[in-house]
Design an enzyme around this catalytic site. Structure first.
Site, mmCIF file in Angstrom:
data_model
loop_
_atom_site.group_PDB
_atom_site.id
_atom_site.type_symbol
_atom_site.label_atom_id
_atom_site.label_comp_id
_atom_site.label_asym_id
_atom_site.label_seq_id
_atom_site.Cartn_x
_atom_site.Cartn_y
_atom_site.Cartn_z
ATOM 1 N N ASN A 57 0.777 -1.327 0.006
ATOM 2 C CA ASN A 57 0.161 0.076 0.000
ATOM 3 C C ASN A 57 1.034 1.346 -0.029
ATOM 4 O O ASN A 57 0.416 2.334 -0.528
ATOM 5 C CB ASN A 57 -1.050 -0.068 1.329
ATOM 6 C CG ASN A 57 -1.527 1.435 1.459
ATOM 7 O OD1 ASN A 57 -2.704 1.705 0.698
ATOM 8 N ND2 ASN A 57 -0.969 1.879 2.308
ATOM 9 N N TYR A 67 3.506 9.239 -11.593
ATOM 10 C CA TYR A 67 2.475 8.353 -10.637
ATOM 11 C C TYR A 67 1.513 7.372 -11.404
ATOM 12 O O TYR A 67 1.373 6.286 -11.074
ATOM 13 C CB TYR A 67 1.542 9.197 -9.689
ATOM 14 C CG TYR A 67 0.501 8.869 -8.775
ATOM 15 C CD1 TYR A 67 0.840 8.299 -7.572
ATOM 16 C CD2 TYR A 67 -0.827 8.346 -9.549
ATOM 17 C CE1 TYR A 67 0.097 7.781 -6.845
ATOM 18 C CE2 TYR A 67 -1.751 7.740 -8.320
ATOM 19 C CZ TYR A 67 -1.409 7.513 -7.248
ATOM 20 O OH TYR A 67 -2.034 6.836 -6.337
ATOM 21 N N LYS A 114 1.675 3.215 -11.292
ATOM 22 C CA LYS A 114 0.321 2.393 -10.953
ATOM 23 C C LYS A 114 0.181 1.377 -12.137
ATOM 24 O O LYS A 114 -0.433 0.256 -12.113
ATOM 25 C CB LYS A 114 -0.867 3.133 -10.628
ATOM 26 C CG LYS A 114 -0.624 3.920 -9.352
ATOM 27 C CD LYS A 114 -0.329 3.125 -8.199
ATOM 28 C CE LYS A 114 -0.309 3.854 -6.908
ATOM 29 N NZ LYS A 114 0.044 3.046 -5.750
HETATM 30 P P1 NAP Z 1 -1.258 8.703 2.455
HETATM 31 O O1 NAP Z 1 -2.333 9.113 3.335
HETATM 32 O O2 NAP Z 1 -0.205 9.775 2.006
HETATM 33 O O3 NAP Z 1 -0.284 7.470 3.334
HETATM 34 C C1 NAP Z 1 0.869 7.104 2.655
HETATM 35 C C2 NAP Z 1 1.390 6.084 3.661
HETATM 36 O O4 NAP Z 1 2.593 5.470 3.120
HETATM 37 C C3 NAP Z 1 1.959 6.687 4.987
HETATM 38 O O5 NAP Z 1 1.810 5.655 5.852
HETATM 39 C C4 NAP Z 1 3.263 6.678 4.582
HETATM 40 O O6 NAP Z 1 4.044 6.479 5.930
HETATM 41 C C5 NAP Z 1 3.735 5.476 3.995
HETATM 42 N N1 NAP Z 1 4.902 5.735 2.909
HETATM 43 C C6 NAP Z 1 5.174 6.496 1.969
HETATM 44 N N2 NAP Z 1 6.550 6.433 1.414
HETATM 45 C C7 NAP Z 1 6.986 5.260 2.153
HETATM 46 C C8 NAP Z 1 8.027 4.483 2.123
HETATM 47 N N3 NAP Z 1 9.067 4.803 1.213
HETATM 48 N N4 NAP Z 1 7.966 3.347 2.691
HETATM 49 C C9 NAP Z 1 7.353 2.738 3.568
HETATM 50 N N5 NAP Z 1 5.969 3.502 3.834
HETATM 51 C C10 NAP Z 1 5.879 4.781 3.264
HETATM 52 O O7 NAP Z 1 -1.706 7.739 1.274
HETATM 53 P P2 NAP Z 1 -3.303 7.295 0.852
HETATM 54 O O8 NAP Z 1 -3.709 8.332 0.194
HETATM 55 O O9 NAP Z 1 -3.601 6.434 2.080
HETATM 56 O O10 NAP Z 1 -2.330 6.184 -0.360
HETATM 57 C C11 NAP Z 1 -2.140 4.956 0.081
HETATM 58 C C12 NAP Z 1 -2.136 4.018 -1.411
HETATM 59 O O11 NAP Z 1 -3.367 4.107 -1.954
HETATM 60 C C13 NAP Z 1 -1.019 4.514 -2.085
HETATM 61 O O12 NAP Z 1 -0.108 3.700 -2.814
HETATM 62 C C14 NAP Z 1 -2.114 5.386 -3.183
HETATM 63 O O13 NAP Z 1 -1.180 5.716 -4.246
HETATM 64 C C15 NAP Z 1 -3.015 4.655 -3.338
HETATM 65 N N6 NAP Z 1 -4.247 5.235 -3.815
HETATM 66 C C16 NAP Z 1 -4.773 6.470 -3.170
HETATM 67 C C17 NAP Z 1 -5.833 7.039 -3.632
HETATM 68 C C18 NAP Z 1 -6.533 8.273 -2.901
HETATM 69 O O14 NAP Z 1 -7.379 8.797 -3.674
HETATM 70 N N7 NAP Z 1 -5.793 8.533 -1.666
HETATM 71 C C19 NAP Z 1 -6.185 6.594 -4.763
HETATM 72 C C20 NAP Z 1 -6.119 5.629 -5.621
HETATM 73 C C21 NAP Z 1 -4.768 4.888 -4.947
HETATM 74 P P3 NAP Z 1 4.511 7.774 6.751
HETATM 75 O O15 NAP Z 1 3.096 8.207 7.818
HETATM 76 O O16 NAP Z 1 5.785 7.205 7.869
HETATM 77 O O17 NAP Z 1 4.972 9.146 6.070
#
Ligand code: NAP
Length: 252
Positions: A93, A160, A164
């Protein structure tokens, strides 16, 4: 506690200190799995996530690792085995999105995004696969994005989108490579309200809602429910698939 579909299983959820990963970690724990809450920088958030899971009667531990670094990943996998003795579920994730247009980005932006989002999933999967195969089974779930599936109308963040799209290919390639012992699927979420979406222009938000049949943002819980399904035996004959969780956005 909810339905115990995952009793006795052990899960690693990368990037589960916040957002979607946090909801996935909580849901898997609620369904009976012991969970590794992985984070890269925000230790306090990861500790709070673990405390919440334990308070709810679950088992969890926080492990720091940058998923883009093979040595960190190896240490995380070994620590998971030291804590819980096995690994049944990996949720890739952890992800980042740099909100710059193509011509604003530089080589470092490209490298960092591909390294965390795509290489991270590859490294974590390769590290857990031998453990799963030796156990006789396991499952990997990649949190991809619907931006990797179709013309990204509002998602102009090139590296990005590429990361994906690559993750979607990785899902299918790994499903073939790791079958029959390991099932590998991806979830392609649409617009989910988390920290990652904070920098997006409000006009883009509005446009995306208009493109979404269910006319709302998704929640981290919407994604977590699908992850729990794919992790469970209810999905025992599903592998190599991309499950779109996007409220009907992108059908056209
Ligand atoms: P987020 O709120 O920004 O959280 C990102 C998480 O990833 C945090 O726990 C962060 O840890 C961790 N992280 C970042 N870089 C890392 C690394 N190098 N090693 C280990 N952990 C790392 O993101 P989110 O929106 O929940 O997204 C989670 C996933 O869903 C991502 O892959 C994103 O691309 C995908 N996604 C999101 C959406 C959306 O609309 N939000 C839509 C489609 C897909 P820290 O807290 O320590 O920084």
């Amino acid at each position: 506690m909810g339905e115990q579909r995952l009793s006795g299983r052990v899960a690693i959820v990368t990037g589960s200190s916040r957002g979607i990963g946090l909801a996935v970690a909580r849901r898997l724990a609620d369904e009976g799995a012991a969970v590794v809450v992985n984070y890269v920088a925000r230790e306090a958030e990861a500790d709070a996530a673990v405390a919440g899971i334990v308070l709810a009667g679950g088992r969890a531990v926080a492990l720091q690792a940058d998923v883009s670094r093979g040595s960190d990943v190896a240490t995380m996998v070994q620590s998971t085995l030291d804590h819980f003795g096995r690994i049944d579920i990996l949720v890739n994730n952890a992800g980042i999105m740099i909100t710059k247009s193509l011509m604003e980005t530089d080589e470092d932006d490209w490298d960092r995004t591909i390294d965390v989002n795509l290489k991270g999933a590859y490294l974590c999967s390769k590290a857990v696969a031998p453990v799963m195969v030796a156990q006789g089974g396991g499952t990997i779930i990649n949190i991809s994005s619907n931006s990797g599936l179709y013309h990204p109308s509002a998602m102009r963040f090139t590296e990005y989108v590429v990361s994906k799209a690559g993750m979607n290919g990785l899902t299918k390639a790994m499903a073939l490579a790791l079958g029959p012992q390991v099932r590998v699927n991806a979830i392609c979420p649409g617009w989910i309200r988390t920290d990652m979406m904070e920098d997006i222009d409000p006009e883009v938000h509005q446009r995306i809602l208009e493109e979404t049949a269910l006319a709302r943002w998704g929640t981290p819980g919407d994604v977590a429910a699908s992850a729990a399904f794919l992790a469970s035996d209810d999905a025992a004959f599903i592998t190599g698939e991309l499950l779109i969780v996007a409220g009907g956005r992108g059908m056209h």
